[in-house]
Design a protein around this motif. Structure first.
Motif: not given
Ligand SMILES: CC(C)(COP(=O)(O)OP(=O)(O)OC[C@H]1O[C@@H](n2cnc3c(N)ncnc32)[C@H](O)[C@@H]1OP(=O)(O)O)[C@@H](O)C(=O)NCCC(=O)NCCS
Length: 204
Positions: A38, A41-42, A56
């Motif tokens: 997470e 991916r941010s 990722t």
């Protein structure tokens, strides 16, 4: 020297950033896989372009976790109110003749940059590196990552080498690789000079 199978000890702690926010720092475990994905991916596309490994990708995170299990990698996670604020990793390979040199990777979430988190995580991971018997830490980035280079210079790293078209970014374009190093066994330890606020909470 500590062996790879000997787990690095780390006492979890709270750090207070320059903007007043607090983060808790602890060792990463295999259960952190989805939180890491997470976090990855941010990250902005520009950061992802230059990541040393594509975190990722779940299989890359699996390999990372395998290294944690083997003791080749120690990762410290900084957790903010709801999600991962950043991490620092020390990676080593005892089978190689460069076993005295570890590799450091530091990554801060965009919302946490510029508040002293990178410096604080560097100080913490250097302590771990020293406990593992490492003498030097290498940081690798592409030459285009000028912000990261300046940040690492501010932490006391110096440039060791620039290797022409040594790496490929995520789009397959060749990039020059910058290798920087920091002497964790030395006395000019700029990254760990933050004054201790208390036993468990440090202001950075
Ligand atoms: C590099 C990185 C870890 C710095 O984290 P950070 O939390 O913003 O760093 P800090 O706030 O602790 O700043 C540390 C020092 O670097 C300087 N600095 C940080 N980012 C900078 C930038 N983009 N440009 C210039 N200087 C910068 C700060 O001014 C500070 O210096 P000072 O304490 O002497 O004033 C963060 O930008 C990041 O995660 N970048 C993407 C990942 C990456 O490229 N990692 C490097 C390869 S492993």
């Amino acid at each position: 020297m500590a062996t790879a199978t000997q787990a690095a000890k780390y006492q979890p702690k709270q750090l207070q950033l320059r903007d007043g926010r607090q983060v808790s720092v602890r060792k990463m475990t295999p259960e952190d896989k989805s939180a890491i994905l997470e976090f990855a991916r941010s990250l902005p596309e520009e950061d992802l372009l230059f990541l040393r490994t594509d975190i990722t990708d779940p299989s890359v995170v699996d390999a990372w976790i395998e290294n944690l299990r083997k003791g080749n990698t120690v990762t410290l996670l900084a957790e903010g109110a709801d999600l991962i604020a950043g991490y620092a990793s020390a990676h080593r390979d005892e089978a190689r003749w460069t076993r005295r040199v570890g590799e450091v990777r530091i990554n801060a979430a965009t919302g946490y940059r510029g508040a002293g988190l990178g410096r604080a995580l560097a100080a913490e991971i250097f302590e771990v590196a020293r406990s593992l018997g490492l003498k030097k830490m290498a940081a690798m980035m592409t030459q285009d990552q000028t912000g990261a280079r300046t940040a690492f210079e501010r932490l006391g790293f110096t440039v060791e080498a620039m290797l022409t078209e040594w790496v490929e970014d995520r789009r397959g374009h060749p990039r020059d690789l910058l290798v920087m190093s920091y002497d964790v066994a030395g006395f000019n330890d700029q990254a760990t000079t933050s004054p201790a606020q208390s036993e468990d909470t440090r202001r950075v």
